[in-house]
Scaffold this motif. Structure first.
Motif, PDB file in Angstrom:
ATOM      1  N   PRO A 290       0.824  -1.204   0.000  1.00 33.68           N
ATOM      2  CA  PRO A 290       0.000   0.000   0.000  1.00 33.68           C
ATOM      3  C   PRO A 290       0.858   1.253   0.000  1.00 33.68           C
ATOM      4  O   PRO A 290       1.997   1.255   0.473  1.00 33.68           O
ATOM      5  N   ARG A 291       0.299   2.333  -0.532  1.00 28.93           N
ATOM      6  CA  ARG A 291       0.995   3.614  -0.482  1.00 28.93           C
ATOM      7  C   ARG A 291       1.101   4.068   0.965  1.00 28.93           C
ATOM      8  O   ARG A 291       0.193   3.856   1.769  1.00 28.93           O
ATOM      9  N   PRO A 292       2.220   4.724   1.346  1.00 29.02           N
ATOM     10  CA  PRO A 292       2.389   5.151   2.739  1.00 29.02           C
ATOM     11  C   PRO A 292       1.250   6.037   3.238  1.00 29.02           C
ATOM     12  O   PRO A 292       0.864   5.949   4.408  1.00 29.02           O
ATOM     13  N   ASP A 293       0.706   6.898   2.356  1.00 30.04           N
ATOM     14  CA  ASP A 293      -0.354   7.797   2.813  1.00 30.04           C
ATOM     15  C   ASP A 293      -1.691   7.094   2.982  1.00 30.04           C
ATOM     16  O   ASP A 293      -2.665   7.689   3.437  1.00 30.04           O
ATOM     17  N   HIS A 294      -1.769   5.813   2.610  1.00 28.52           N
ATOM     18  CA  HIS A 294      -2.985   5.034   2.794  1.00 28.52           C
ATOM     19  C   HIS A 294      -2.895   4.103   3.997  1.00 28.52           C
ATOM     20  O   HIS A 294      -3.803   3.299   4.228  1.00 28.52           O
ATOM     21  N   VAL A 295      -1.811   4.192   4.754  1.00 25.32           N
ATOM     22  CA  VAL A 295      -1.550   3.268   5.856  1.00 25.32           C
ATOM     23  C   VAL A 295      -1.574   4.044   7.175  1.00 25.32           C
ATOM     24  O   VAL A 295      -1.085   5.173   7.241  1.00 25.32           O
ATOM     25  N   PRO A 296      -2.160   3.478   8.239  1.00 28.38           N
ATOM     26  CA  PRO A 296      -2.086   4.137   9.558  1.00 28.38           C
ATOM     27  C   PRO A 296      -0.640   4.433   9.953  1.00 28.38           C
ATOM     28  O   PRO A 296       0.306   3.852   9.410  1.00 28.38           O
ATOM     29  N   ARG A 297      -0.452   5.319  10.920  1.00 36.97           N
ATOM     30  CA  ARG A 297       0.886   5.862  11.188  1.00 36.97           C
ATOM     31  C   ARG A 297       1.365   5.606  12.621  1.00 36.97           C
ATOM     32  O   ARG A 297       2.064   6.432  13.195  1.00 36.97           O
ATOM     33  N   ARG A 298       1.024   4.483  13.183  1.00 31.89           N
ATOM     34  CA  ARG A 298       1.488   4.206  14.543  1.00 31.89           C
ATOM     35  C   ARG A 298       3.018   4.134  14.601  1.00 31.89           C
ATOM     36  O   ARG A 298       3.630   4.515  15.615  1.00 31.89           O
ATOM     37  N   ARG A 299       3.643   3.692  13.533  1.00 36.71           N
ATOM     38  CA  ARG A 299       5.105   3.578  13.509  1.00 36.71           C
ATOM     39  C   ARG A 299       5.772   4.930  13.751  1.00 36.71           C
ATOM     40  O   ARG A 299       6.840   5.003  14.367  1.00 36.71           O
ATOM     41  N   TRP A 300       5.140   6.012  13.282  1.00 36.29           N
ATOM     42  CA  TRP A 300       5.732   7.337  13.465  1.00 36.29           C
ATOM     43  C   TRP A 300       5.611   7.793  14.916  1.00 36.29           C
ATOM     44  O   TRP A 300       6.472   8.545  15.411  1.00 36.29           O
TER      45      TRP A 300
END
Length: 435
Positions: free
Chosen positions: A10-20
């Motif tokens: 998936p594109r990064p902007d379509h994925v949740p961002r808990r990693r950040w």
């Protein structure tokens, strides 16, 4: 080879961002770490008044933290690979908080020295642990920015820590400036205890993000392999590991020369008092924070995601950034405080752009479940430089009554580092799994 975006990822902007959020948590830990370190440089005159110390004594005191820090780099890397980031991180954070409070209540130079030695023990696993955690949590195409988030905090801590701790010291005394870093460390311990987990253990990580991380080339979690890991001597014999460690030696030598001696340099050479020197000191560190995040982090990942050759991008930033570090030689001949700020900013700004690239490399080249050990080797080399820089500078300043040769020595070491990146680290190929 780095993973590329295609139909299966998936594109990064379509994925949740808990990693950040995890990256920002680790960054806050580094910020707390480096408040402890810059505190000493700000407190030089106050400690001199309290304990009566010479330039050479201050040089030894500045490096004392790094003695235990360096001695525990290789063991902490092995412990991280065996017991994991969460367990080792919790214990280490408590130790460095105790050390901060210990420095605040010291009644003599021996007690203060003991607190600094304990601080080195507590903070030893931080950077290898962060490198290992980023390897678990981020695909290769995002790893430079994720690394820059925690690495840049080492620079931001000086940009904001020097003035804040300086003001605290002027108004309340040096003991409260050290106690304040202890309170910040306690806050970090609570946050780390509550929120850090590896991806496989994190119940709040969505399946979409979990798949994105795994398919992007994150380091796999392998408990069976973690019990063994690649042997230390096997890794030490690898040319690329040696090249990375030797290259980073020059970065950290210049970094610690500036971290420990910059306020004293402005006072002695350009006759800038403590209150005003914190302003001059903050400018290069703020610039370094920006180059760390923007060039070493965002730009590297952006170019790789656009299809540029990942190895060449990292090579270019690593070598060019370290080459800009040679600007430290200009500081030796600066005729004004403003001129010194310019050359220091060029030097530490370039080195800071290279730094997150360097710290992302252990998770790219290490055998499975050996990132902590490679990170420990890298940081062991760093801390040898961190020990040498304040002591060598103290002797040079006391014998010559000048900072010129201190900056010349840093320039020569950086030239060796550039050669190590070019001829030893070279193409950054992964280290083969040991038989």
């Amino acid at each position: 080879m780095p993973a590329t975006l295609d139909q299966t990822i998936p594109r990064p902007d379509h994925v949740p961002r808990r990693r950040w959020a995890i990256a920002c948590l680790l960054g806050f830990g580094v910020l707390a770490n480096y408040f402890d370190r810059v505190n000493l440089s700000v407190s030089k005159d106050a400690l001199n008044a309290a304990f009566g110390i010479s330039a050479v004594t201050f040089g030894y005191l500045s490096s004392a933290y790094n003695w235990t820090y360096a001695a525990l780099q290789l063991p902490s890397g092995l412990l991280l690979d065996k017991f994991g980031v969460r367990r080792v991180g919790r214990i280490s954070t408590i130790l460095w908080a105790v050390a901060s409070f210990g420095a605040a209540v010291s009644t003599g130079i021996r007690g203060f020295l003991s607190a600094r030695l304990l601080l080195g023990i507590g903070e030893a696993p931080t950077f290898p642990a962060n490198s290992k955690a980023i390897g678990y949590w981020f695909p290769e195409q995002e790893r430079s920015l994720a690394t820059a988030i925690f690495d840049s905090m080492a620079k931001l801590s000086s940009a904001i820590g020097v003035p804040l701790l300086g003001i605290l010291l002027l108004h309340f005394g040096w003991r409260w400036s050290f106690a304040s870093t202890g309170f910040i460390s306690i806050v970090y311990f609570i946050l780390f205890y509550a929120f850090y987990r590896n991806p496989s253990e994190d119940k709040h990580l969505s399946e979409a993000e979990r798949q994105f991380i795994a398919k992007g080339g994150a380091q796999p979690e392998d408990q069976a392999r973690a019990a063994k890991g690649a042997p230390l001597w096997y890794l030490l014999r690898q040319r690329r590991v040696s090249g990375l460690a030797l290259g980073f030696f020059g970065y950290n030598y210049t970094f610690y020369l500036l971290l420990t001696w910059l306020p004293s340099y402005f006072l002695a050479v350009h006759h800038v008092d403590l209150l005003h020197s914190v302003v001059y000191t903050s400018v290069p560190w703020l610039f370094a924070t920006l180059t760390d995040l923007i060039v070493g982090g965002w730009l590297v990942d952006e170019l790789i995601q656009r299809g540029w050759n990942a190895v060449r991008v990292r090579q270019a930033v690593l070598i060019a950034g370290t080459s800009f570090g040679l600007g430290i030689l200009g500081t030796a001949y600066a005729q004004s405080a403003a001129g010194a700020v310019f050359w220091i900013s060029i030097s530490i700004g370039g080195l800071s752009a290279a730094s997150p690239v360097g710290w992302s490399i252990p998770s790219l080249i290490a055998p499975k479940e050996s990132v902590g050990t490679v990170g420990g080797i890298l940081n062991f080399s760093n801390q040898l430089a961190a020990i040498a820089a304040p002591i060598v500078t103290g002797y040079v300043v006391q014998m010559t009554h000048s900072y010129v040769w201190a900056f010349v020595a840093a320039t020569a070491i950086l030239l060796i580092s550039i050669a190590a990146y070019i001829f030893l680290l070279a193409g950054m190929e992964p280290v083969p799994e040991p038989a």
